[in-house]
Structures are given as structure tokens and as C-alpha cells.
Design a protein around this motif. Sequence first.
Motif, PDB file in Angstrom:
ATOM      1  N   VAL A 190      -2.517   9.915  -4.895  1.00  0.00           N
ATOM      2  CA  VAL A 190      -2.516   8.220  -5.094  1.00  0.00           C
ATOM      3  C   VAL A 190      -2.785   7.718  -3.892  1.00  0.00           C
ATOM      4  CG1 VAL A 190      -1.660   6.267  -6.004  1.00  0.00           C
ATOM      5  CG2 VAL A 190      -1.399   8.593  -7.246  1.00  0.00           C
ATOM      6  N   LEU A 191      -3.692   6.893  -3.484  1.00  0.00           N
ATOM      7  CA  LEU A 191      -3.883   6.234  -2.443  1.00  0.00           C
ATOM      8  C   LEU A 191      -4.381   4.670  -2.814  1.00  0.00           C
ATOM      9  CD1 LEU A 191      -3.878   5.376   0.601  1.00  0.00           C
ATOM     10  CD2 LEU A 191      -6.187   6.441   0.793  1.00  0.00           C
ATOM     11  N   HIS A 192      -3.344   3.930  -2.742  1.00  0.00           N
ATOM     12  CA  HIS A 192      -3.779   2.348  -2.888  1.00  0.00           C
ATOM     13  C   HIS A 192      -3.135   1.336  -2.015  1.00  0.00           C
ATOM     14  CE1 HIS A 192      -3.499  -1.455  -5.310  1.00  0.00           C
ATOM     15  NE2 HIS A 192      -4.706  -0.828  -5.924  1.00  0.00           N
ATOM     16  N   VAL A 193      -4.056   0.421  -1.880  1.00  0.00           N
ATOM     17  CA  VAL A 193      -3.806  -0.712  -1.088  1.00  0.00           C
ATOM     18  C   VAL A 193      -3.950  -2.059  -1.878  1.00  0.00           C
ATOM     19  CG1 VAL A 193      -4.339  -2.067   1.046  1.00  0.00           C
ATOM     20  CG2 VAL A 193      -4.366   0.373   0.906  1.00  0.00           C
ATOM     21  N   ASP A 194      -3.262  -2.983  -2.111  1.00  0.00           N
ATOM     22  CA  ASP A 194      -3.572  -4.004  -2.587  1.00  0.00           C
ATOM     23  C   ASP A 194      -4.733  -4.877  -2.097  1.00  0.00           C
ATOM     24  OD1 ASP A 194      -1.222  -3.680  -3.848  1.00  0.00           O
ATOM     25  OD2 ASP A 194      -0.032  -5.339  -3.139  1.00  0.00           O
ATOM     26  N   GLU A 195      -5.583  -5.375  -3.176  1.00  0.00           N
ATOM     27  CA  GLU A 195      -6.835  -6.045  -2.571  1.00  0.00           C
ATOM     28  C   GLU A 195      -6.814  -7.248  -1.673  1.00  0.00           C
ATOM     29  OE1 GLU A 195     -10.922  -7.799  -5.150  1.00  0.00           O
ATOM     30  OE2 GLU A 195      -8.997  -7.301  -6.149  1.00  0.00           O
ATOM     31  N   ALA A 196      -5.829  -7.809  -1.703  1.00  0.00           N
ATOM     32  CA  ALA A 196      -5.646  -9.011  -0.531  1.00  0.00           C
ATOM     33  C   ALA A 196      -5.222  -8.327   0.750  1.00  0.00           C
ATOM     34  CB  ALA A 196      -4.675  -9.844  -0.898  1.00  0.00           C
ATOM     35  N   MET A 197      -4.955  -7.196   0.895  1.00  0.00           N
ATOM     36  CA  MET A 197      -4.607  -6.492   2.200  1.00  0.00           C
ATOM     37  C   MET A 197      -5.548  -5.635   2.705  1.00  0.00           C
ATOM     38  SD  MET A 197      -1.839  -8.258   2.813  1.00  0.00           S
ATOM     39  CE  MET A 197      -1.219  -7.187   4.064  1.00  0.00           C
ATOM     40  N   ARG A 198      -6.430  -5.326   2.056  1.00  0.00           N
ATOM     41  CA  ARG A 198      -7.661  -4.346   2.442  1.00  0.00           C
ATOM     42  C   ARG A 198      -8.546  -4.995   3.532  1.00  0.00           C
ATOM     43  NH1 ARG A 198      -9.741  -2.911  -3.638  1.00  0.00           N
ATOM     44  NH2 ARG A 198      -7.553  -2.077  -4.293  1.00  0.00           N
ATOM     45  N   GLY A 199      -8.899  -4.139   4.434  1.00  0.00           N
ATOM     46  CA  GLY A 199      -9.635  -4.448   5.524  1.00  0.00           C
ATOM     47  C   GLY A 199      -8.954  -4.720   6.900  1.00  0.00           C
ATOM     48  N   ALA A 247      -6.095   3.514   6.444  1.00  0.00           N
ATOM     49  CA  ALA A 247      -6.261   4.407   7.231  1.00  0.00           C
ATOM     50  C   ALA A 247      -5.128   4.834   7.895  1.00  0.00           C
ATOM     51  CB  ALA A 247      -7.170   3.973   8.357  1.00  0.00           C
ATOM     52  N   ALA A 248      -4.040   3.814   8.062  1.00  0.00           N
ATOM     53  CA  ALA A 248      -2.918   4.102   8.561  1.00  0.00           C
ATOM     54  C   ALA A 248      -1.881   5.141   7.748  1.00  0.00           C
ATOM     55  CB  ALA A 248      -1.790   2.838   8.936  1.00  0.00           C
ATOM     56  N   LEU A 249      -2.085   4.762   6.332  1.00  0.00           N
ATOM     57  CA  LEU A 249      -1.215   5.685   5.341  1.00  0.00           C
ATOM     58  C   LEU A 249      -1.867   7.040   5.261  1.00  0.00           C
ATOM     59  CD1 LEU A 249      -1.099   2.981   2.374  1.00  0.00           C
ATOM     60  CD2 LEU A 249       0.695   4.140   3.628  1.00  0.00           C
ATOM     61  N   LEU A 250      -3.349   7.018   5.586  1.00  0.00           N
ATOM     62  CA  LEU A 250      -4.069   8.483   5.277  1.00  0.00           C
ATOM     63  C   LEU A 250      -3.466   9.243   6.744  1.00  0.00           C
ATOM     64  CD1 LEU A 250      -5.671  10.071   3.337  1.00  0.00           C
ATOM     65  CD2 LEU A 250      -7.639   9.140   4.569  1.00  0.00           C
ATOM     66  N   THR A 251      -3.718   8.478   7.716  1.00  0.00           N
ATOM     67  CA  THR A 251      -3.319   9.404   9.084  1.00  0.00           C
ATOM     68  C   THR A 251      -1.672   9.769   8.987  1.00  0.00           C
ATOM     69  OG1 THR A 251      -5.037   8.036  10.368  1.00  0.00           O
ATOM     70  CG2 THR A 251      -3.264   9.231  11.616  1.00  0.00           C
ATOM     71  N   GLY A 252      -1.042   8.973   8.510  1.00  0.00           N
ATOM     72  CA  GLY A 252       0.481   9.367   8.334  1.00  0.00           C
ATOM     73  C   GLY A 252       0.562  10.492   7.346  1.00  0.00           C
ATOM     74  N   GLY A 306       0.895  -1.131   0.096  1.00  0.00           N
ATOM     75  CA  GLY A 306       0.129   0.082  -0.090  1.00  0.00           C
ATOM     76  C   GLY A 306       0.683   1.417   0.086  1.00  0.00           C
ATOM     77  N   ALA A 307       0.376   2.273  -0.703  1.00  0.00           N
ATOM     78  CA  ALA A 307       1.360   3.622  -0.667  1.00  0.00           C
ATOM     79  C   ALA A 307       0.190   4.777  -1.069  1.00  0.00           C
ATOM     80  CB  ALA A 307       2.174   3.416  -1.711  1.00  0.00           C
ATOM     81  N   LEU A 308       0.863   5.940  -0.886  1.00  0.00           N
ATOM     82  CA  LEU A 308       0.094   7.073  -1.346  1.00  0.00           C
ATOM     83  C   LEU A 308       1.078   8.208  -1.510  1.00  0.00           C
ATOM     84  CD1 LEU A 308       0.272   9.186   1.224  1.00  0.00           C
ATOM     85  CD2 LEU A 308      -1.466   8.204   1.907  1.00  0.00           C
ATOM     86  N   ARG A 309       0.786   9.086  -2.503  1.00  0.00           N
ATOM     87  CA  ARG A 309       1.561  10.493  -2.498  1.00  0.00           C
ATOM     88  C   ARG A 309       0.704  11.757  -2.513  1.00  0.00           C
ATOM     89  NH1 ARG A 309       5.962  11.570  -5.883  1.00  0.00           N
ATOM     90  NH2 ARG A 309       6.052  13.586  -7.165  1.00  0.00           N
ATOM     91  N   ILE A 330      -4.404  22.901   5.284  1.00  0.00           N
ATOM     92  CA  ILE A 330      -5.580  22.051   4.832  1.00  0.00           C
ATOM     93  C   ILE A 330      -5.200  20.868   3.814  1.00  0.00           C
ATOM     94  CG2 ILE A 330      -6.029  23.529   2.951  1.00  0.00           C
ATOM     95  CD1 ILE A 330      -8.984  23.331   3.329  1.00  0.00           C
ATOM     96  N   ALA A 331      -6.022  19.917   3.788  1.00  0.00           N
ATOM     97  CA  ALA A 331      -5.875  18.621   2.742  1.00  0.00           C
ATOM     98  C   ALA A 331      -7.023  18.616   1.881  1.00  0.00           C
ATOM     99  CB  ALA A 331      -5.485  17.461   3.642  1.00  0.00           C
ATOM    100  N   SER A 332      -6.858  17.899   0.665  1.00  0.00           N
ATOM    101  CA  SER A 332      -7.743  17.514  -0.294  1.00  0.00           C
ATOM    102  C   SER A 332      -7.593  16.430  -0.973  1.00  0.00           C
ATOM    103  CB  SER A 332      -8.017  18.832  -1.343  1.00  0.00           C
ATOM    104  OG  SER A 332      -7.041  19.103  -2.174  1.00  0.00           O
ATOM    105  N   LEU A 333      -8.559  15.916  -1.549  1.00  0.00           N
ATOM    106  CA  LEU A 333      -8.334  14.667  -2.425  1.00  0.00           C
ATOM    107  C   LEU A 333      -9.840  14.501  -3.165  1.00  0.00           C
ATOM    108  CD1 LEU A 333     -10.173  11.905  -1.162  1.00  0.00           C
ATOM    109  CD2 LEU A 333      -8.480  12.068   0.424  1.00  0.00           C
ATOM    110  N   TYR A 334      -9.487  13.657  -4.223  1.00  0.00           N
ATOM    111  CA  TYR A 334     -10.980  13.349  -4.906  1.00  0.00           C
ATOM    112  C   TYR A 334     -10.829  11.733  -5.174  1.00  0.00           C
ATOM    113  CZ  TYR A 334      -8.626  13.319  -9.537  1.00  0.00           C
ATOM    114  OH  TYR A 334      -7.788  12.857 -10.634  1.00  0.00           O
TER     115      TYR A 334
END
Length: 237
Positions: free
Chosen positions: A166-175, A180-185, A151-154, A197-201
Motif C-alpha cells: 500500500v502506498l497512498h498520499v492525500d491528494e492535497a499533498m501530492r507533488g 518519493a520519500a516514503l518509497l525511498t525510506g 501519506g503512508a505505505l506498508r 529485491i522489492a516488488s509492487l504492482y
Amino acid sequence: MSVLSVFASGGLLSLLVFAALGAGAGALILGGRRGALIGAVLGAIVITVALLPSEVFRAQMGESVVAVFWLSIFLFPIVLYALVLREARKKARGKEAETALPEPGLRLIEQDDALFAEQLGKLLALNDKAPHFSRETFSLAWRDERGEVVGALRVGITMGLAEIRVLHVDEAMRGHGIGAALLTGAEEEARRRGCHIASLYTFSWQVPEFYLRQGWTEVHRTDLGHGATRLTFEKAL
């Protein structure tokens, strides 16, 4: 006068006639250019061997060789000039093609990666000259026990605005709380870098409820048709 005597008096002309006849026969029997060439050579050899004992043929061939020699001497500079002129014209056409400007106006460009990179570089250079303008990026990644990224984000930061691009987590590792940890970090790192402020779509098929659970607020919704929607979220840091 025998037939051979007639051909012997023809000299080089007889040789060319038999070569042509041999070429036709070779093309019919063997087929193709190679067959025609073999037939032409064999025809020329046969008539030469047959007529070589004739003094008339030898004299005619000698005169023909001399005539061809002087003709080649006369034609050589003409042929050379024609070749040089052709090469000069080819180079001139090539230079014209290189220097020719495209017609002004709107153009559709399908393969636009190079064009986009060029224009983006110009735009960023222009923005860098603006007062107080700043931009930076960072990424976060989550690795499993084997050290592989699952999982990773930019994040791109522009003058205090953190954009989650970009926020993506491999399907097998979701849940498992990785998203949530990536977004909080990302929020914590952006806050540490002075973002307010932060934004995304995201899209309606990408579980937008996830961002609501993380405390983000939906600020805009765009209907794309066919039941699809693009949602824009923001969060104060």
C-alpha cells in the motif's frame, strides 16, 4: 315457560352462547380482537346478572363448574405430556440442525472475510514450518505540521522479498515529494532488514510513471480491458 327460564336451564351453555354473541357484536362495533373480547365479557356478564336469581340457573352452573373441574383434572396430565413432548421435539430438531453437515461440494460464499482469515491462518502456519521461511511487515508514515498522517505505505517481507502493498498520499499533498520519500525510506528499511529485491504492482490510472522515475523496472503488464492495465515493477536493493 319464559325465555329466561329456557336460558336458565341451559346453564353454562347459555353463558357461552351469549359470550359468543357478545364477541361477534364487539368485533363488529369496536373491531379487532380487543373489541371481540370486550363484547364476550359484557355478554357473559349480562346473561349472568339476568339469570342469577333463577335457582335452575344456579344449580346448572354449579353442576357445570363441578364437571369442568373434574374434566380439567382428567385433561391436565394429557396437556402437560403434550407440552413436554413438544418441547422435547423442538430441542431435538435444534440439535439436528446444529449437527447437520452441509452437503459436500463447491459453494459460493459472498461474505468471505471470516473464511479468508481462517484459511490464511492455516496457510501461514504451514509456511512457518517450511525451512528458512520468514515473514514480517512494517509501515512508514508522513505527518504534517499538525501531526496528521497525510501519506503512508506498508511493506511485507517474505524471505528477503519486500512487497510494497500500500502506498497512498492525500491528494492535497501530492507533488511535494512525500511519495518519493516514503518509497525511498521503504527501500532503505527493507535493505537494512536483509532484503535483496522489492516488488509492487499498480494500475494504469495510478501514475505508474512515478515508479519509473524512482528507478523501478516494469517486469510485467496485464491488460484488463477497457483501456485499463495492471503493471508489475521490481527493483534490486
